[in-house]
Motif scaffolding. Structure first.
Motif, PDB file in Angstrom:
ATOM      1  N   UNK A  12     -22.550  39.155  34.047  1.00  0.00           N
ATOM      2  CA  UNK A  12     -21.114  38.993  34.208  1.00  0.00           C
ATOM      3  C   UNK A  12     -20.597  39.439  35.560  1.00  0.00           C
ATOM      4  N   UNK A  13     -21.445  40.101  36.318  1.00  0.00           N
ATOM      5  CA  UNK A  13     -21.050  40.607  37.623  1.00  0.00           C
ATOM      6  C   UNK A  13     -21.161  39.569  38.717  1.00  0.00           C
ATOM      7  N   UNK A  14     -20.913  40.030  39.950  1.00  0.00           N
ATOM      8  CA  UNK A  14     -20.898  39.140  41.113  1.00  0.00           C
ATOM      9  C   UNK A  14     -21.700  39.731  42.257  1.00  0.00           C
ATOM     10  N   UNK A  15     -22.197  38.855  43.088  1.00  0.00           N
ATOM     11  CA  UNK A  15     -22.847  39.223  44.341  1.00  0.00           C
ATOM     12  C   UNK A  15     -22.512  38.152  45.372  1.00  0.00           C
ATOM     13  N   UNK A  16     -22.537  38.549  46.638  1.00  0.00           N
ATOM     14  CA  UNK A  16     -22.385  37.569  47.706  1.00  0.00           C
ATOM     15  C   UNK A  16     -23.582  37.677  48.642  1.00  0.00           C
ATOM     16  N   UNK A  17     -24.296  36.590  48.761  1.00  0.00           N
ATOM     17  CA  UNK A  17     -25.427  36.521  49.671  1.00  0.00           C
ATOM     18  C   UNK A  17     -24.971  35.968  51.017  1.00  0.00           C
ATOM     19  N   UNK A  18     -25.620  36.442  52.061  1.00  0.00           N
ATOM     20  CA  UNK A  18     -25.350  35.952  53.409  1.00  0.00           C
ATOM     21  C   UNK A  18     -26.648  35.498  54.041  1.00  0.00           C
ATOM     22  N   UNK A  19     -26.554  34.514  54.905  1.00  0.00           N
ATOM     23  CA  UNK A  19     -27.710  34.045  55.661  1.00  0.00           C
ATOM     24  C   UNK A  19     -27.266  33.781  57.089  1.00  0.00           C
TER      25      UNK A  19
END
Length: 122
Positions: A14-21
């Motif tokens: 139910x949580x969130x993450x933000x990936x960066x490249x």
């Protein structure tokens, strides 16, 4: 050309993450940047792509409506905002770059980042 992925981690369902490249080493114009993922014992699968103009975006059905891909062309960086995560999203996430036609086929991508682990606990 180097791609550096970051932002993975451990999150509850139910949580969130933000990936960066972040991309470096070449002028990125007319590129396609994509995210793929690979879970243990499974083949690498397409997640999402975005074209250089940021107009064309496409998502795998499994993440549609939950994940959002975006890019900052000035920073040569692509992001993957992941919401409503489930344990099935657990995988190593890879960013990749190609030039030319949009595609979901992993073997068509020329440059790959090192991967970032995303683990979703139930």
């Amino acid at each position: 050309v180097q791609l550096q992925a970051s932002g993975g981690g451990l999150v509850q369902a139910g949580g969130s993450l933000r990936l960066s490249c972040s991309a470096s080493g070449r002028t990125f114009s007319s590129y396609v940047m994509a995210w793929f993922r690979q879970a243990p014992g499974k083949v690498r699968e397409f997640v999402a792509y975005i074209n250089w103009g940021g107009i064309s975006k496409y998502y795998a059905d499994s993440v549609k409506g939950r994940f959002t891909i975006s890019r900052d062309s000035a920073k040569n960086t692509v992001y993957l905002q992941m919401n409503s995560l489930t344990p099935e999203d657990t995988a190593v996430y890879y960013c990749a770059v190609k030039y030319g036609a949009l595609t979901t086929i992993a073997t068509s991508y020329t440059y790959w980042g090192q991967g970032t682990q995303v683990t979703v606990s139930s």
